[in-house]
Design an enzyme around this catalytic site. Structure first.
Site, PDB file in Angstrom:
ATOM      1  N   SER A  13     -29.868  17.706   4.212  1.00 45.93           N
ATOM      2  CA  SER A  13     -29.448  16.766   5.257  1.00 45.93           C
ATOM      3  C   SER A  13     -28.968  15.475   4.624  1.00 45.93           C
ATOM      4  O   SER A  13     -29.706  14.831   3.865  1.00 45.93           O
ATOM      5  CB  SER A  13     -30.629  16.461   6.182  1.00 45.93           C
ATOM      6  OG  SER A  13     -30.355  15.271   6.901  1.00 45.93           O
ATOM      7  N   HIS A  38     -26.059  19.706   6.162  1.00 41.32           N
ATOM      8  CA  HIS A  38     -26.595  19.342   7.479  1.00 41.32           C
ATOM      9  C   HIS A  38     -26.222  17.885   7.752  1.00 41.32           C
ATOM     10  O   HIS A  38     -26.556  16.992   6.976  1.00 41.32           O
ATOM     11  CB  HIS A  38     -28.106  19.551   7.490  1.00 41.32           C
ATOM     12  CG  HIS A  38     -28.732  19.340   8.828  1.00 41.32           C
ATOM     13  ND1 HIS A  38     -28.712  20.301   9.824  1.00 41.32           N
ATOM     14  CD2 HIS A  38     -29.395  18.283   9.342  1.00 41.32           C
ATOM     15  CE1 HIS A  38     -29.345  19.835  10.897  1.00 41.32           C
ATOM     16  NE2 HIS A  38     -29.761  18.608  10.634  1.00 41.32           N
ATOM     17  N   ASP A  40     -26.416  14.857  10.294  1.00 39.76           N
ATOM     18  CA  ASP A  40     -27.188  14.322  11.421  1.00 39.76           C
ATOM     19  C   ASP A  40     -26.452  13.189  12.118  1.00 39.76           C
ATOM     20  O   ASP A  40     -26.185  12.144  11.522  1.00 39.76           O
ATOM     21  CB  ASP A  40     -28.539  13.805  10.915  1.00 39.76           C
ATOM     22  CG  ASP A  40     -29.510  14.933  10.605  1.00 39.76           C
ATOM     23  OD1 ASP A  40     -29.719  15.780  11.493  1.00 39.76           O
ATOM     24  OD2 ASP A  40     -30.041  14.964   9.482  1.00 39.76           O
ATOM     25  N   MET A  42     -26.632  10.488  15.078  1.00 40.74           N
ATOM     26  CA  MET A  42     -27.580   9.783  15.959  1.00 40.74           C
ATOM     27  C   MET A  42     -26.890   8.609  16.623  1.00 40.74           C
ATOM     28  O   MET A  42     -26.081   7.919  15.995  1.00 40.74           O
ATOM     29  CB  MET A  42     -28.762   9.277  15.134  1.00 40.74           C
ATOM     30  CG  MET A  42     -29.473  10.390  14.366  1.00 40.74           C
ATOM     31  SD  MET A  42     -30.920   9.733  13.526  1.00 40.74           S
ATOM     32  CE  MET A  42     -31.454  11.209  12.640  1.00 40.74           C
ATOM     33  N   HIS A  71     -25.542  18.354  13.546  1.00 38.85           N
ATOM     34  CA  HIS A  71     -26.691  18.269  14.455  1.00 38.85           C
ATOM     35  C   HIS A  71     -26.496  17.029  15.311  1.00 38.85           C
ATOM     36  O   HIS A  71     -26.694  15.908  14.853  1.00 38.85           O
ATOM     37  CB  HIS A  71     -27.980  18.196  13.611  1.00 38.85           C
ATOM     38  CG  HIS A  71     -29.213  17.951  14.397  1.00 38.85           C
ATOM     39  ND1 HIS A  71     -30.413  17.602  13.806  1.00 38.85           N
ATOM     40  CD2 HIS A  71     -29.464  17.999  15.730  1.00 38.85           C
ATOM     41  CE1 HIS A  71     -31.350  17.448  14.734  1.00 38.85           C
ATOM     42  NE2 HIS A  71     -30.787  17.669  15.913  1.00 38.85           N
ATOM     43  N   MET A  73     -27.462  14.415  17.895  1.00 39.13           N
ATOM     44  CA  MET A  73     -28.559  13.765  18.621  1.00 39.13           C
ATOM     45  C   MET A  73     -27.923  12.627  19.402  1.00 39.13           C
ATOM     46  O   MET A  73     -28.112  11.448  19.089  1.00 39.13           O
ATOM     47  CB  MET A  73     -29.619  13.262  17.623  1.00 39.13           C
ATOM     48  CG  MET A  73     -30.410  14.404  16.979  1.00 39.13           C
ATOM     49  SD  MET A  73     -31.242  13.901  15.451  1.00 39.13           S
ATOM     50  CE  MET A  73     -29.928  14.265  14.273  1.00 39.13           C
ATOM     51  N   MET A 142     -36.849  21.696  15.904  1.00 38.34           N
ATOM     52  CA  MET A 142     -37.263  20.465  15.240  1.00 38.34           C
ATOM     53  C   MET A 142     -38.743  20.574  14.902  1.00 38.34           C
ATOM     54  O   MET A 142     -39.567  20.864  15.781  1.00 38.34           O
ATOM     55  CB  MET A 142     -37.045  19.252  16.145  1.00 38.34           C
ATOM     56  CG  MET A 142     -35.600  18.907  16.474  1.00 38.34           C
ATOM     57  SD  MET A 142     -34.544  18.679  15.041  1.00 38.34           S
ATOM     58  CE  MET A 142     -35.355  17.308  14.205  1.00 38.34           C
ATOM     59  N   ASP A 184     -35.924  22.102  11.104  1.00 34.74           N
ATOM     60  CA  ASP A 184     -35.468  20.778  10.654  1.00 34.74           C
ATOM     61  C   ASP A 184     -36.602  19.769  10.741  1.00 34.74           C
ATOM     62  O   ASP A 184     -37.047  19.429  11.832  1.00 34.74           O
ATOM     63  CB  ASP A 184     -34.285  20.354  11.548  1.00 34.74           C
ATOM     64  CG  ASP A 184     -33.645  19.038  11.119  1.00 34.74           C
ATOM     65  OD1 ASP A 184     -34.057  18.464  10.097  1.00 34.74           O
ATOM     66  OD2 ASP A 184     -32.718  18.602  11.833  1.00 34.74           O
TER      67      ASP A 184
HETATM   68  C1  DX5 Z   1     -34.298  14.151  11.801  1.00 33.88           C
HETATM   69  C2  DX5 Z   1     -33.092  14.890  11.257  1.00 33.88           C
HETATM   70  C3  DX5 Z   1     -33.376  15.691  10.048  1.00 33.88           C
HETATM   71  C4  DX5 Z   1     -33.821  14.897   8.847  1.00 33.88           C
HETATM   72  C5  DX5 Z   1     -34.806  15.737   8.103  1.00 33.88           C
HETATM   73  O1  DX5 Z   1     -34.022  13.704  13.094  1.00 33.88           O
HETATM   74  O2  DX5 Z   1     -32.575  15.774  12.250  1.00 33.88           O
HETATM   75  O3  DX5 Z   1     -32.256  16.515   9.715  1.00 33.88           O
HETATM   76  O4  DX5 Z   1     -32.787  14.535   7.972  1.00 33.88           O
HETATM   77  O5  DX5 Z   1     -35.304  14.986   7.056  1.00 33.88           O
HETATM   78  P1  DX5 Z   1     -36.560  15.463   6.222  1.00 33.88           P
HETATM   79  O6  DX5 Z   1     -36.202  16.776   5.581  1.00 33.88           O
HETATM   80  O7  DX5 Z   1     -36.747  14.349   5.249  1.00 33.88           O
HETATM   81  O8  DX5 Z   1     -37.712  15.601   7.181  1.00 33.88           O
HETATM   82 ZN    ZN Z   2     -31.067  17.322  11.676  1.00 36.50          ZN
END
Ligand code: DX5
Ligand code: ZN
Length: 232
Positions: A13, A38, A40, A42, A71, A73, A142, A184
């Site tokens: 990620s 991956h 992310d 947000m 992903h 969010m 998650m 994840d």
């Molecule tokens: C959290 C993200 C994850 C995050 C995971 O909301 O969706 O993808 O990067 O990070 P680690 O592997 O450090 O828990």
């Molecule tokens: Zn993620």
């Protein structure tokens, strides 16, 4: 299906990468054996953090050959789907609570030429799967609450993974399409085997990969240890 017959994929990620050197970072994890990037997204609205959008996805795209696993969010979801598809996303997953019309959003993602998936927060019930199995290429569980990297794996994810694994296996045994099961949050060298045994086949690892000490072989070293733990 048994654990050993499944093909495992590791998805670093970028949330834990050095954003000032993102191109270099994704090239380095691809060279270290990553299967997916991956990505992310947000929005400081659906989750309490703000990251990157389609422009950064487009900027990263030419740096790697492996698929980009976006992903989302964000809320709303639909308007941004086409932008990510045009920016080179290969997989787009979203949280069903964030979409007004889950079936429509899944269709939009596939019509845009991407693989589609639903993401389940730790407290989100699996009933969201009931009527859309035919529209899914991925289910993402998650194992932390979304918003931040570096959180601790929530153990209740393990029985939930087993429940989804059973649903997917039954679906595929009845002739349904392939559906990947991704996990994840908080996945590390010391728990990835247990997570695989519970049924996951795709493993997001943010801090585990990007915080890997150079003294232990950096990204290549940790990717090797993750794979060794998977027995792959
Ligand atoms: C959290 C993200 C994850 C995050 C995971 O909301 O969706 O993808 O990067 O990070 P680690 O592997 O450090 O828990
Ligand atoms: Zn993620």
């Amino acid at each position: 299906m048994t654990t050993s017959k499944r093909s495992f994929r590791i998805a670093p990620s970028i949330l834990s990468a050095d954003f000032a050197r993102l191109g270099e970072e994704v090239r380095a994890v691809e060279a270290a054996g990553a299967d997916l990037i991956h990505f992310d997204v947000m929005d400081n609205h659906y989750v309490p953090n703000l990251t990157v959008g389609p422009m950064v996805c487009e900027a990263v795209r030419p740096h790697v050959k492996i698929p980009i696993d976006v992903h989302l969010m964000v809320r709303p979801v639909d308007r941004i789907v086409g932008d990510f598809a045009r920016a080179g996303a290969n997989i787009i997953t979203f949280h069903p609570e964030a979409s007004e019309h889950v079936d429509r959003t899944l269709a939009l993602i596939r019509e845009a030429g991407c693989k589609a998936g639903l993401v389940f927060n730790p407290a989100t019930p699996l009933t969201w799967l009931d009527h859309v199995m035919d529209k899914l290429d991925m289910v993402l569980l998650m194992s932390v609450n979304p918003g931040f990297g570096g959180q601790k794996f929530i153990p209740a994810t393990l029985p939930k993974l087993r429940a989804v694994r059973a649903r997917i296996d039954a679906w595929q045994a009845a002739g349904g399409q392939e559906i990947r099961l991704e996990v994840d949050g908080g996945v590390k060298v010391d728990n990835i085997a247990e997570v695989a045994a519970a049924g996951a086949d795709t493993f997001v690892a943010g801090s585990a990969v990007f915080s890997a000490p150079d003294a232990d072989g950096g990204y290549r070293g940790v990717m090797g240890r993750l794979r060794a733990a998977l027995g792959a």
